[in-house]
Design a protein around this motif. Structure first.
Motif: not given
Length: 263
Positions: A16, A19, A22, A25-26, A104
């Motif tokens: 995490i 990043k 993240i 997942g985006l 994610a």
């Protein structure tokens, strides 16, 4: 178990902070939302997501698994100097890497599916696509771990095998089966096609999508034969069992290699 969870939690925090997960997942969030806005209704979007998932997730899972083994070499070797059971350490590292990637993908896809109402409208199909993406993530992270440990001192060979295996499973495998079917078309090949399909987790996931959406004509010869031979419920049960074996075998092999390796 407490130590295993502690190791996994440390990996989750590290991921995490980095990043990267993240951003992963985006990508699925933006892709799913864009498809829902411009790509038609729920079934069409779920099929589009599954097509992307079948190519993208195996590649990312394997690359991230092998990359973690290479980049965390000093950290793993430091942990091995501590009084920690090797099996506990392996499962902690595997869970610490694979579960955030799985989460994610699922969160990235389920959020747009939820706010556009697709989850409520096509709950079973949505759950199957998201579940298959999660299982493929676990399988291919395990394969990445196996390759990373097998080629621990030769990164170029490890990455080379990773790309070749992904290319073979994701793209070439179905083509080779089709070539065999056309070459030996005069012989009864249904059992061969079914057996060959079970040897590739990406094909198994593709066939489960096929069975759910009932689109055998669009999924190639292997999917059509599998659908005709087993029928929907039996096909899904058989494919699910084979996917469970596909998850267990590389994870177990990775644990055995990790347990016996002289770091």
């Amino acid at each position: 178990m407490k130590l295993l969870l502690h190791i996994a939690q440390n990996e989750w925090k590290s991921l995490i902070r980095g990043k990267w997960v993240i951003g992963y997942g985006l990508i699925f969030l933006i892709l799913t939302d864009t498809l829902l806005r411009f790509g038609g209704g729920g079934p069409e979007v779920l099929l589009s997501i599954s097509n992307v998932m079948l190519l993208f997730i195996p590649l990312v899972g394997m690359i991230y698994g092998i990359l973690y083994i290479y980049q965390s070499r000093e950290f793993v070797e430091l942990l091995l100097t501590q009084p920690i059971n090797r099996k506990t350490l392996y499962w902690g590292l595997f869970g610490g890497i694979s579960l955030p990637l799985t989460a994610a993908f699922i969160l990235g896809a389920i959020l747009p599916l939820s706010w556009h109402g697709i989850v409520m409208q096509d709950f079973v199909a949505s759950a199957m696509v998201l579940g298959l993406g999660g299982v493929l993530t676990l399988i291919f992270v395990a394969l990445g771990f196996v390759l990373g440990l097998a080629f621990y001192d030769d990164r170029i060979k490890g990455f080379g095998f990773t790309i070749v295996i992904w290319l073979f499973m994701a793209i070439l495998y179905d083509g080779l089966i089709l070539m065999a079917v056309f070459t030996f078309g005069d012989y009864p090949l249904e059992q061969f096609v079914i057996a060959a399909t079970m040897l590739n987790p990406i094909d198994l996931a593709r066939i489960m999508v096929l069975l759910e959406f009932d689109i055998s004509a669009l999924m190639g010869y292997t999917g059509a034969v599998f659908n005709r031979f087993f029928g929907s419920s039996m096909g899904i049960i058989t494919a699910s069992g084979m996917l469970a074996i596909w998850l267990a075998v590389p994870a177990w092999i990775g644990m055995r290699v990790f347990n016996r390796k002289d770091f």
